[in-house]
Design an enzyme around this catalytic site. Sequence first.
Site, PDB file in Angstrom:
ATOM      1  N   SER A   6       8.253   1.361  -2.957  1.00  0.00           N
ATOM      2  CA  SER A   6       9.049   0.132  -3.024  1.00  0.00           C
ATOM      3  C   SER A   6       9.303  -0.203  -4.476  1.00  0.00           C
ATOM      4  O   SER A   6       8.565   0.239  -5.367  1.00  0.00           O
ATOM      5  CB  SER A   6       8.281  -1.018  -2.363  1.00  0.00           C
ATOM      6  OG  SER A   6       8.905  -2.269  -2.586  1.00  0.00           O
ATOM      7  N   TYR A  57       1.283  -6.981   0.211  1.00  0.00           N
ATOM      8  CA  TYR A  57       2.351  -5.977   0.296  1.00  0.00           C
ATOM      9  C   TYR A  57       2.509  -5.250  -1.035  1.00  0.00           C
ATOM     10  O   TYR A  57       2.597  -4.017  -1.081  1.00  0.00           O
ATOM     11  CB  TYR A  57       3.658  -6.670   0.683  1.00  0.00           C
ATOM     12  CG  TYR A  57       4.834  -5.744   0.854  1.00  0.00           C
ATOM     13  CD1 TYR A  57       5.072  -5.093   2.068  1.00  0.00           C
ATOM     14  CD2 TYR A  57       5.728  -5.519  -0.184  1.00  0.00           C
ATOM     15  CE1 TYR A  57       6.152  -4.248   2.227  1.00  0.00           C
ATOM     16  CE2 TYR A  57       6.811  -4.681  -0.038  1.00  0.00           C
ATOM     17  CZ  TYR A  57       7.019  -4.043   1.164  1.00  0.00           C
ATOM     18  OH  TYR A  57       8.102  -3.207   1.311  1.00  0.00           O
ATOM     19  N   LYS A  89       1.923  -1.220  -1.882  1.00  0.00           N
ATOM     20  CA  LYS A  89       2.990  -0.361  -2.396  1.00  0.00           C
ATOM     21  C   LYS A  89       2.614   0.263  -3.737  1.00  0.00           C
ATOM     22  O   LYS A  89       2.987   1.398  -4.027  1.00  0.00           O
ATOM     23  CB  LYS A  89       4.294  -1.144  -2.492  1.00  0.00           C
ATOM     24  CG  LYS A  89       4.904  -1.477  -1.128  1.00  0.00           C
ATOM     25  CD  LYS A  89       5.164  -0.222  -0.300  1.00  0.00           C
ATOM     26  CE  LYS A  89       5.885  -0.527   1.005  1.00  0.00           C
ATOM     27  NZ  LYS A  89       6.166   0.709   1.800  1.00  0.00           N
TER      28      LYS A  89
END
Length: 268
Positions: A140, A154, A158
Amino acid sequence: MSDWLPASAVITGGASGIGLAIARELAARGTKIMLADLPGERLDEAARSIDGATAQPCDVSDLSQAEALSVAAFDALGTVELLLNNAGVGGPRGKLWEIDPDVARAHFDTNYWGVWNGCKAFAQRMVEQSAPSAIYNTASENSFFCAGPQMGTYIAAKHAVLGLTESIREDLPEHVHAGAIIPGWVFTDIGPEKFMHYGMAANEYASIVVPQLLARERFVVSHYSNVRRIRERVEPLLDSYERNAPREKDDGAYDVRDVIGAMRRSSD
C-alpha cells in the site's frame, strides 16, 4: 528479463476490487486464472465473469487453507507462474489506545499473516518448477507513509508486508521474482463507499499495474502523488542522519551487510 506473460495466476482477494480487475486484465492477455477468496456467491460470480477461471474458497488467515489452495492450484493449473497475495481488509479506526488489541491482532491475521501464509504455501513449489514465475504481495501507499489519521493497525500491517516482500526476494532463486504492489487510493470495498468512490477506478488501476507485473518490476506503482508523501518522510530521515549520526573513518564499520560480505569473502 523482457516482458513475460504468466501462463497461470492465483489471485487471493480475487472476488472483487484490485484482485478481480487484475485477473480480468491478465485473462484478456491469455493467462489462466484461479481466484481465491472467502466462500460465497461473490467469488463464484467473479469466476464466472472470466472465461476459463476457477474459484477456490480460501481464508488466507488460516495457513491450512492457504496450503490447500496451493495444492488445488497446482493440481488444476499444472504450474503457478504468478501468485498475487492480494487479500486484505480495512483496519479499525481510532487512536491506538482506543483500539481493542484482539481486533488489531485479527486484522494482522489477514493483512500480514495472510500474505505470509500465501508465501509459505506457494514459494517452495514455485522454486521447484522450472518456469519463470513471480510472487507479488499487495502492500500500500501506507507501506511508506501514513495516508490518513488513526489508521495505525492497517498502516503497521502494510509496513510489515513491504518488509516481508523485500526479505523474501533474497530467499528466492533468480527464476522466481518477488515484488510489492503499491496501490494508492483505489475504489474498492475495503472502506465505506461514500469515501472510497473518490479513488481511482479498479479497472483503470489494473491497466496501469499489469504491464509492470509483466515487466517484473520490484515496486509496482501508480499514484504519482505518493512521491510527495514519501519525500516528506525520507528527506527528514536523511537530514537527521547527516546532522546527527557519528561519522566513522570507515562508514561501513558497523554496516551489517558489509560485515557479512567481508566474513563470507574471508571464508572462501
